[in-house]
Design a protein around this motif. Structure first.
Motif, PDB file in Angstrom:
ATOM      1  N   SER A  97       7.422   9.532   0.676  1.00 53.33           N
ATOM      2  CA  SER A  97       7.640   9.688  -0.763  1.00 53.33           C
ATOM      3  C   SER A  97       6.318   9.874  -1.503  1.00 53.33           C
ATOM      4  O   SER A  97       6.299   9.987  -2.724  1.00 53.33           O
ATOM      5  CB  SER A  97       8.407   8.489  -1.323  1.00 53.33           C
ATOM      6  OG  SER A  97       7.517   7.410  -1.515  1.00 53.33           O
ATOM      7  N   GLY A  98       5.215   9.876  -0.768  1.00 47.25           N
ATOM      8  CA  GLY A  98       3.934  10.258  -1.380  1.00 47.25           C
ATOM      9  C   GLY A  98       3.023   9.102  -1.748  1.00 47.25           C
ATOM     10  O   GLY A  98       2.013   9.305  -2.419  1.00 47.25           O
ATOM     11  N   ILE A  99       3.370   7.870  -1.339  1.00 48.59           N
ATOM     12  CA  ILE A  99       2.483   6.742  -1.649  1.00 48.59           C
ATOM     13  C   ILE A  99       1.382   6.708  -0.581  1.00 48.59           C
ATOM     14  O   ILE A  99       1.626   6.289   0.557  1.00 48.59           O
ATOM     15  CB  ILE A  99       3.256   5.407  -1.693  1.00 48.59           C
ATOM     16  CG1 ILE A  99       4.469   5.533  -2.623  1.00 48.59           C
ATOM     17  CG2 ILE A  99       2.342   4.275  -2.149  1.00 48.59           C
ATOM     18  CD1 ILE A  99       5.418   4.357  -2.557  1.00 48.59           C
ATOM     19  N   LYS A 100       0.178   7.136  -0.933  1.00 44.95           N
ATOM     20  CA  LYS A 100      -0.880   7.307   0.079  1.00 44.95           C
ATOM     21  C   LYS A 100      -1.656   6.008   0.334  1.00 44.95           C
ATOM     22  O   LYS A 100      -2.050   5.728   1.450  1.00 44.95           O
ATOM     23  CB  LYS A 100      -1.844   8.404  -0.376  1.00 44.95           C
ATOM     24  CG  LYS A 100      -1.159   9.765  -0.425  1.00 44.95           C
ATOM     25  CD  LYS A 100      -2.174  10.895  -0.418  1.00 44.95           C
ATOM     26  CE  LYS A 100      -1.465  12.236  -0.371  1.00 44.95           C
ATOM     27  NZ  LYS A 100      -0.844  12.607  -1.660  1.00 44.95           N
ATOM     28  N   ASN A 101      -1.865   5.235  -0.708  1.00 47.44           N
ATOM     29  CA  ASN A 101      -2.662   4.014  -0.595  1.00 47.44           C
ATOM     30  C   ASN A 101      -1.918   2.953   0.235  1.00 47.44           C
ATOM     31  O   ASN A 101      -0.815   2.532  -0.111  1.00 47.44           O
ATOM     32  CB  ASN A 101      -2.933   3.482  -2.012  1.00 47.44           C
ATOM     33  CG  ASN A 101      -3.808   2.263  -1.986  1.00 47.44           C
ATOM     34  OD1 ASN A 101      -3.404   1.220  -1.447  1.00 47.44           O
ATOM     35  ND2 ASN A 101      -4.993   2.375  -2.541  1.00 47.44           N
ATOM     36  N   LYS A 102      -2.592   2.543   1.357  1.00 47.85           N
ATOM     37  CA  LYS A 102      -1.899   1.676   2.311  1.00 47.85           C
ATOM     38  C   LYS A 102      -1.526   0.316   1.712  1.00 47.85           C
ATOM     39  O   LYS A 102      -0.430  -0.198   1.925  1.00 47.85           O
ATOM     40  CB  LYS A 102      -2.768   1.479   3.560  1.00 47.85           C
ATOM     41  CG  LYS A 102      -2.002   0.843   4.688  1.00 47.85           C
ATOM     42  CD  LYS A 102      -2.766   0.849   5.990  1.00 47.85           C
ATOM     43  CE  LYS A 102      -1.955   0.108   7.040  1.00 47.85           C
ATOM     44  NZ  LYS A 102      -2.690  -0.115   8.264  1.00 47.85           N
TER      45      LYS A 102
ATOM     46  N   GLU B 220      -1.059  -0.505  -1.418  1.00 51.52           N
ATOM     47  CA  GLU B 220       0.039  -0.335  -2.379  1.00 51.52           C
ATOM     48  C   GLU B 220       1.373  -0.180  -1.636  1.00 51.52           C
ATOM     49  O   GLU B 220       2.400  -0.752  -2.005  1.00 51.52           O
ATOM     50  CB  GLU B 220      -0.230   0.918  -3.241  1.00 51.52           C
ATOM     51  CG  GLU B 220       0.792   1.133  -4.332  1.00 51.52           C
ATOM     52  CD  GLU B 220       0.721   2.543  -4.927  1.00 51.52           C
ATOM     53  OE1 GLU B 220       1.701   2.954  -5.551  1.00 51.52           O
ATOM     54  OE2 GLU B 220      -0.311   3.241  -4.739  1.00 51.52           O
ATOM     55  N   ARG B 221       1.300   0.605  -0.541  1.00 53.58           N
ATOM     56  CA  ARG B 221       2.505   0.882   0.231  1.00 53.58           C
ATOM     57  C   ARG B 221       3.067  -0.413   0.827  1.00 53.58           C
ATOM     58  O   ARG B 221       4.257  -0.703   0.717  1.00 53.58           O
ATOM     59  CB  ARG B 221       2.155   1.842   1.348  1.00 53.58           C
ATOM     60  CG  ARG B 221       3.160   2.955   1.475  1.00 53.58           C
ATOM     61  CD  ARG B 221       2.718   4.052   2.382  1.00 53.58           C
ATOM     62  NE  ARG B 221       2.111   3.626   3.606  1.00 53.58           N
ATOM     63  CZ  ARG B 221       0.962   4.128   4.082  1.00 53.58           C
ATOM     64  NH1 ARG B 221       0.317   5.062   3.419  1.00 53.58           N
ATOM     65  NH2 ARG B 221       0.472   3.684   5.213  1.00 53.58           N
ATOM     66  N   LEU B 222       2.189  -1.216   1.418  1.00 44.43           N
ATOM     67  CA  LEU B 222       2.671  -2.439   2.071  1.00 44.43           C
ATOM     68  C   LEU B 222       3.218  -3.442   1.056  1.00 44.43           C
ATOM     69  O   LEU B 222       4.178  -4.168   1.333  1.00 44.43           O
ATOM     70  CB  LEU B 222       1.555  -3.062   2.922  1.00 44.43           C
ATOM     71  CG  LEU B 222       1.192  -2.215   4.153  1.00 44.43           C
ATOM     72  CD1 LEU B 222       0.095  -2.888   4.974  1.00 44.43           C
ATOM     73  CD2 LEU B 222       2.410  -1.941   5.038  1.00 44.43           C
ATOM     74  N   GLN B 223       2.619  -3.439  -0.114  1.00 49.59           N
ATOM     75  CA  GLN B 223       3.165  -4.310  -1.182  1.00 49.59           C
ATOM     76  C   GLN B 223       4.582  -3.881  -1.545  1.00 49.59           C
ATOM     77  O   GLN B 223       5.483  -4.696  -1.703  1.00 49.59           O
ATOM     78  CB  GLN B 223       2.284  -4.204  -2.428  1.00 49.59           C
ATOM     79  CG  GLN B 223       1.176  -5.235  -2.438  1.00 49.59           C
ATOM     80  CD  GLN B 223       0.223  -5.013  -3.596  1.00 49.59           C
ATOM     81  OE1 GLN B 223       0.371  -4.059  -4.366  1.00 49.59           O
ATOM     82  NE2 GLN B 223      -0.778  -5.866  -3.705  1.00 49.59           N
ATOM     83  N   LYS B 224       4.740  -2.563  -1.657  1.00 52.15           N
ATOM     84  CA  LYS B 224       6.071  -2.041  -2.004  1.00 52.15           C
ATOM     85  C   LYS B 224       7.072  -2.338  -0.902  1.00 52.15           C
ATOM     86  O   LYS B 224       8.237  -2.663  -1.173  1.00 52.15           O
ATOM     87  CB  LYS B 224       5.993  -0.525  -2.207  1.00 52.15           C
ATOM     88  CG  LYS B 224       5.490  -0.135  -3.555  1.00 52.15           C
ATOM     89  CD  LYS B 224       6.214   1.080  -4.034  1.00 52.15           C
ATOM     90  CE  LYS B 224       6.225   1.064  -5.542  1.00 52.15           C
ATOM     91  NZ  LYS B 224       6.975   2.138  -6.126  1.00 52.15           N
ATOM     92  N   VAL B 225       6.636  -2.185   0.328  1.00 55.50           N
ATOM     93  CA  VAL B 225       7.525  -2.444   1.461  1.00 55.50           C
ATOM     94  C   VAL B 225       8.018  -3.892   1.390  1.00 55.50           C
ATOM     95  O   VAL B 225       9.223  -4.157   1.480  1.00 55.50           O
ATOM     96  CB  VAL B 225       6.794  -2.180   2.808  1.00 55.50           C
ATOM     97  CG1 VAL B 225       7.578  -2.763   3.973  1.00 55.50           C
ATOM     98  CG2 VAL B 225       6.583  -0.689   3.007  1.00 55.50           C
ATOM     99  N   ASP B 226       7.085  -4.831   1.187  1.00 57.85           N
ATOM    100  CA  ASP B 226       7.475  -6.246   1.102  1.00 57.85           C
ATOM    101  C   ASP B 226       8.431  -6.487  -0.068  1.00 57.85           C
ATOM    102  O   ASP B 226       9.413  -7.215   0.045  1.00 57.85           O
ATOM    103  CB  ASP B 226       6.240  -7.135   0.950  1.00 57.85           C
ATOM    104  CG  ASP B 226       5.559  -7.366   2.294  1.00 57.85           C
ATOM    105  OD1 ASP B 226       6.100  -6.866   3.305  1.00 57.85           O
ATOM    106  OD2 ASP B 226       4.499  -8.018   2.338  1.00 57.85           O
TER     107      ASP B 226
END
Ligand code: ADP
Length: 301
Positions: free
Chosen positions: A103-108, A110-116
């Motif tokens: 979906s275009g979230i490149k920053n790791k 940020e991505r892991l925060q969103k995943v959690d």
């Protein structure tokens, strides 16, 4: 947010008219697309998620033409198809991370925060290390909704939301959806199950054989069935006659027969009691007696 569907038709290569001249406006919030199997719901969904082009007609999102802005529209879309499947090798959190990357979230970080955050929201945090294909049916469906939502889509399309879910999971799934609908997004649920729509959708459209036969609020649909839903205590051959004459909604056994709820345009001098319609009554009444008759009067009224 606004989706404007204008005079949309779809004819498949085999000549099947799956959609005929559909016009519909869908605003922010939850919208239900209801109709029996074969009505054209999936075809409309596929067009709305840009997987398919209509034969004629156009779709706009906030004034932007789908056919000219496909890439841009896709970035705003989340889609949970009915037969959602995922790569079996990935663990639950890895799968969501993968969806976030797509979906275009490149920053790791940020991505892991969103995943959690999404694992928490859909109640999968405790099983985040489990292989995605080892999750239960309901959990897979929740993972599906999380992957559709992790990119913060402006439009979420969910095809047959509760297929294969047990009652508890259905309620949980509905709660997740209504939670999301508080944001400015458009959520479109396509279903043949009236119960998926009832309490949570502001708008509902009925598709019947590729045609739009109703578009309005659930309350308006219910209004149309007022005076046409009945209950009667019956037994033996009377019950058989009733069943063969009218669409029966429910049959509850009693000591000496059945309490039967049915819909009818009129019942003559039958000794039945009129009852307040529910959305399910209204849907059955509408499909049996009003759908695709007298279209100009029924649409948008
Ligand atoms: P629903 O989702 O409401 O069950 P669909 O959109 O799947 O309805 O199907 C609408 C009609 O179009 C049905 O008659 C179906 O058989 C037909 N149809 C769907 N997909 C195709 C296809 N790829 N080719 C030909 N006919 C199709």
């Amino acid at each position: 947010m606004n989706i404007s569907i204008q005079r949309l038709s779809k004819v498949y290569d085999n000549g099947r008219h799956a959609l005929s001249d559909i016009s519909l406006e869908i605003g922010s919030g939850m919208f239900g697309l209801l109709g029996p199997n074969g009505a054209g719901k999936s075809t409309l969904m596929r067009i709305l998620v840009t997987l398919m082009k209509p034969t004629t007609g156009r779709v706009f999102l906030n004034g932007k033409d789908f056919s000219k802005n496909r890439a841009e529209i896709r970035e705003m879309l989340g889609y949970l198809p009915q037969d959602f499947r995922f790569f079996t090798k990935l663990r639950t959190w890895e799968f969501l991370d993968y969806a976030a990357r797509l979906s275009g979230i490149k920053n790791k970080k940020e991505r892991l925060q969103k995943v959690d955050m999404w694992l928490e929201k859909v109640g999968l945090f405790d099983v985040r290390e489990r292989n995605a294909d080892k999750l239960s049916g309901g959990m897979k469906r929740r993972l599906g909704i999380a992957q559709a939502l992790i990119g913060d889509p402006k439009i979420l399309v969910v095809d047959e939301p509760t297929t294969g879910l047990d009652p508890e999971e259905r309620i949980r799934f509905r709660n997740i959806l209504s939670d999301i609908s508080r944001h400015d997004a458009i959520i479109i649920l396509s279903t043949h199950i009236v119960g998926d729509i009832s309490s949570i959708c502001q708008g509902v459209a009925l598709l019947d054989n590729g045609k739009l036969s109703f578009n309005g609020s659930p309350e308006k649909l219910i209004e149309k069935a007022v005076g046409h839903v009945w209950q009667i205590s019956t037994s033996g051959t009377d019950y058989d006659i009733l069943k063969n004459s009218y669409p029966v909604i429910s049959t509850i056994p009693t000591n000496d027969g059945w309490d039967v709820q049915f819909v009818a345009d009129s019942i003559g001098d039958m000794n039945a009691v009129e009852i307040e319609p529910t959305l399910e009554h209204a849907y059955v009444y509408f499909m049996e007696y009003l759908s695709n008759n007298n279209l100009t009067n029924d649409i948008n009224s």
